[in-house]
Write an enzyme that holds these catalytic residues in place. Structure first.
Site, mmCIF file in Angstrom:
data_model
loop_
_atom_site.group_PDB
_atom_site.id
_atom_site.type_symbol
_atom_site.label_atom_id
_atom_site.label_comp_id
_atom_site.label_asym_id
_atom_site.label_seq_id
_atom_site.Cartn_x
_atom_site.Cartn_y
_atom_site.Cartn_z
ATOM 1 N N CYS A 189 0.816 -1.224 0.000
ATOM 2 C CA CYS A 189 0.000 0.000 0.000
ATOM 3 C C CYS A 189 0.850 1.275 0.000
ATOM 4 O O CYS A 189 1.557 1.532 -0.951
ATOM 5 C CB CYS A 189 -1.001 -0.031 1.149
ATOM 6 N N LYS A 237 -11.121 8.686 -1.414
ATOM 7 C CA LYS A 237 -10.423 7.502 -0.926
ATOM 8 C C LYS A 237 -10.976 6.231 -1.570
ATOM 9 O O LYS A 237 -12.185 6.044 -1.673
ATOM 10 C CB LYS A 237 -10.552 7.408 0.596
ATOM 11 N N SER A 279 -7.650 0.295 0.799
ATOM 12 C CA SER A 279 -7.986 1.408 1.689
ATOM 13 C C SER A 279 -6.900 2.456 1.532
ATOM 14 O O SER A 279 -5.917 2.469 2.269
ATOM 15 C CB SER A 279 -8.074 0.920 3.141
ATOM 16 N N HIS A 292 -4.494 -4.444 0.485
ATOM 17 C CA HIS A 292 -4.241 -4.946 1.839
ATOM 18 C C HIS A 292 -4.716 -6.392 1.967
ATOM 19 O O HIS A 292 -5.677 -6.680 2.692
ATOM 20 C CB HIS A 292 -4.960 -4.079 2.873
ATOM 21 N N GLU A 316 -3.603 -8.571 3.702
ATOM 22 C CA GLU A 316 -3.420 -9.024 5.088
ATOM 23 C C GLU A 316 -4.578 -8.651 5.999
ATOM 24 O O GLU A 316 -4.670 -9.155 7.136
ATOM 25 C CB GLU A 316 -2.117 -8.443 5.658
ATOM 26 N N ARG A 343 -14.185 4.627 12.368
ATOM 27 C CA ARG A 343 -13.262 5.637 12.889
ATOM 28 C C ARG A 343 -13.418 6.952 12.141
ATOM 29 O O ARG A 343 -13.531 8.024 12.753
ATOM 30 C CB ARG A 343 -11.830 5.125 12.756
#
Length: 309
Positions: free
Chosen positions: A142, A163, A192, A235, A237, A249
């Site tokens: 990333c 985003k 992300s 991502h 992971e 968040r």
């Protein structure tokens, strides 16, 4: 592959509960096996969560991996206890004279920060330059991809207006490439990021092989021909609930985030999402460890010459 970690690392009990083979250092020392040495530069704020995610993907193979966690930011962490960092992380000065079979550089929430304003940018440059002579193969994830492309190829920072968040379908471009061996023709992976990785820019300014891409996300997986550099812009992971946590968040912070695409059932954040990318993530990391690290690294790291014939 059983991963070798300090006995007290929180990831040990966390991953064992998932039936992941984690070998504590005390037991590993009794086996006469030369483990792969993998260094993880963890730039994510929630370091313990990130440790669990990457160690899970590194664990599924028959050989041992000796994990070393690296930090380069000396500022006080808001999300990870200082005791944890002091007990389980090393500073660059501690390992700068060592060689490693593999290096993983994680992402970081710095998509809207100029490189010159990143507090540890000089340290990032130093580690990437050091890896040229001390690491067999490096995997960037990333934001680290964006940093490495700038440092190694001079590609300027490219930022999306909105985003990119969600789970996207990708196309495998080279099914017989070693890093994509066993990949389906299409597969899902989470993203992300604000960073933008247009496929045409990668092709124009580098000699990297693009192995997987998506119309929505751009280049997803690419690598150098000598296997010493691998880049993944998503991502793989991430846990099932990581994107949900990031969305909540940002929503609580009043940032009015877009709902992650193709993630929540019926695009409803009130419903619990499921991971649809786990098999891809495990296969990607297994291929990197096998074909980019294990098969080209020297047995004696003191004699490192990490190039292909």
């Amino acid at each position: 592959m059983p991963i070798r970690v300090p006995d007290e690392l929180p990831a040990v009990s966390f991953l064992r509960n998932e039936n992941v083979f984690v070998m504590a250092s005390s037991r590993a020392k009794t086996q006469e096996i030369r483990p792969l040495k993998v260094l993880i530069l963890n730039l994510m704020p929630k370091k313990i969560e990130t440790e669990n995610q990457f160690l899970r993907l590194l664990s599924n193979s028959p050989l041992q991996i000796d994990i070393q966690l690296l930090r380069i930011d000396s500022r006080e962490s808001k999300n990870t206890p200082a005791e944890h960092l002091n007990n389980f992380y090393c500073d660059f000065e501690d390992i700068q004279d060592e060689n490693f079979d593999g290096l993983i550089v994680t992402g970081a929430p710095l998509g809207l920060v100029d490189f010159c304003d990143v507090a540890y940018w000089p340290q990032i440059e130093r580690v990437i330059d050091w890896a040229k002579n001390h690491v067999t193969s490096t995997l960037f994830v990333c934001w680290a991809v964006q940093a490495a492309l700038n440092i190694l190829y001079g590609i300027p920072k490219m930022t999306r207006e909105v985003k990119l968040s969600g789970v996207y379908q990708h196309q495998t471009l080279q099914q017989h490439a070693l890093l994509t061996r066993g990949f389906d023709e299409t597969f899902l992976a989470p993203h992300s990021r604000y960073a933008d990785f247009p496929t045409e820019i990668i092709r124009q300014y580098t000699d990297l092989d693009i192995l997987a891409e998506s119309e929505q996300t751009g280049a997803y997986l690419f690598a150098s021909k000598d296997k010493r550099l691998a880049f993944v812009t998503g991502h793989p992971e991430y846990d099932a609930l990581t994107l949900a946590g990031e969305y909540c968040r940002d929503n609580d912070a009043g940032l009015n985030p877009v709902v992650p695409l193709n993630y929540f059932p019926d695009d409803n954040p009130e419903l619990t999402p499921k991971a649809s990318w786990r098999s891809h993530g495990h296969l990607l990391f297994a291929n990197w460890l096998n074909y980019y690290v294990y098969q080209i690294t020297p047995y004696d790291l003191r004699h490192m010459n990490p190039t292909l014939e």
